[in-house]
Design a protein around this motif. Structure first.
Motif, PDB file in Angstrom:
ATOM      1  N   ARG A 128       0.942  -1.237   0.116  1.00  0.00           N
ATOM      2  CA  ARG A 128      -0.202  -0.006   0.127  1.00  0.00           C
ATOM      3  C   ARG A 128       0.866   1.344   0.025  1.00  0.00           C
ATOM      4  O   ARG A 128       0.517   2.065  -0.811  1.00  0.00           O
ATOM      5  N   ARG A 129       2.035   1.255   0.786  1.00  0.00           N
ATOM      6  CA  ARG A 129       2.736   2.379   0.918  1.00  0.00           C
ATOM      7  C   ARG A 129       3.496   2.391  -0.468  1.00  0.00           C
ATOM      8  O   ARG A 129       3.461   3.950  -0.834  1.00  0.00           O
ATOM      9  N   ILE A 130       3.960   1.499  -1.056  1.00  0.00           N
ATOM     10  CA  ILE A 130       4.579   1.758  -2.397  1.00  0.00           C
ATOM     11  C   ILE A 130       3.634   2.288  -3.390  1.00  0.00           C
ATOM     12  O   ILE A 130       3.920   3.160  -4.025  1.00  0.00           O
ATOM     13  N   ARG A 131       2.428   1.714  -3.404  1.00  0.00           N
ATOM     14  CA  ARG A 131       1.427   2.085  -4.389  1.00  0.00           C
ATOM     15  C   ARG A 131       0.810   3.433  -4.370  1.00  0.00           C
ATOM     16  O   ARG A 131       0.839   4.396  -5.196  1.00  0.00           O
ATOM     17  N   ASP A 132       0.779   3.830  -2.911  1.00  0.00           N
ATOM     18  CA  ASP A 132       0.344   5.223  -2.653  1.00  0.00           C
ATOM     19  C   ASP A 132       1.411   6.182  -2.993  1.00  0.00           C
ATOM     20  O   ASP A 132       1.396   7.360  -3.514  1.00  0.00           O
ATOM     21  N   GLY A 133       2.785   6.087  -2.504  1.00  0.00           N
ATOM     22  CA  GLY A 133       3.933   6.562  -2.775  1.00  0.00           C
ATOM     23  C   GLY A 133       4.216   7.146  -4.097  1.00  0.00           C
ATOM     24  O   GLY A 133       4.513   8.016  -4.620  1.00  0.00           O
ATOM     25  N   SER A 134       4.047   5.713  -4.999  1.00  0.00           N
ATOM     26  CA  SER A 134       4.500   6.029  -6.359  1.00  0.00           C
ATOM     27  C   SER A 134       3.385   6.854  -7.124  1.00  0.00           C
ATOM     28  O   SER A 134       3.847   7.631  -8.043  1.00  0.00           O
ATOM     29  N   ALA A 135       2.155   6.978  -6.720  1.00  0.00           N
ATOM     30  CA  ALA A 135       1.054   7.732  -7.419  1.00  0.00           C
ATOM     31  C   ALA A 135       1.455   9.146  -6.862  1.00  0.00           C
ATOM     32  O   ALA A 135       1.464  10.121  -7.693  1.00  0.00           O
ATOM     33  N   ARG A 136       1.797   9.279  -5.520  1.00  0.00           N
ATOM     34  CA  ARG A 136       2.048  10.832  -4.907  1.00  0.00           C
ATOM     35  C   ARG A 136       3.004  11.279  -5.796  1.00  0.00           C
ATOM     36  O   ARG A 136       3.090  12.292  -6.218  1.00  0.00           O
ATOM     37  N   ILE A 137       4.341  10.473  -6.037  1.00  0.00           N
ATOM     38  CA  ILE A 137       5.647  11.146  -6.658  1.00  0.00           C
ATOM     39  C   ILE A 137       5.162  11.435  -7.960  1.00  0.00           C
ATOM     40  O   ILE A 137       5.567  12.409  -8.750  1.00  0.00           O
ATOM     41  N   SER A 138       4.593  10.434  -8.733  1.00  0.00           N
ATOM     42  CA  SER A 138       4.080  10.757 -10.111  1.00  0.00           C
ATOM     43  C   SER A 138       3.231  12.064 -10.361  1.00  0.00           C
ATOM     44  O   SER A 138       3.708  12.693 -11.236  1.00  0.00           O
TER      45      SER A 138
END
Length: 68
Positions: A9-19
């Motif tokens: 979840r953290r990777i998925r959320d972080g990936s969307a956030r940084i993108s």
């Protein structure tokens, strides 16, 4: 298993956030608005927990250090 779900979840959320933040940052830079571009990366750093995404945001801020 709960730990793996949380990591994913953290990777998925972080990936969307940084993108999303990078896209907005590039738009601000193209418009010459470096203050807003920097703020996009600061906003990411205020909440991001994934080290890779924090490094990306920090690197972008460093790259803009010499900009107006």
């Amino acid at each position: 298993m709960d730990l793996l779900r949380e990591i994913a979840r953290r990777i998925r959320d972080g990936s969307a956030r940084i993108s999303d933040a990078l896209n907005r940052m590039y738009q601000h830079k193209a418009a010459g608005d470096f203050d807003s571009a920097r703020q996009e990366m600061r906003d990411v750093l205020a909440v991001e927990v994934v080290p890779l995404y924090r490094e990306i945001a920090e690197g972008q801020l460093e790259d803009m250090a010499d900009e107006p």
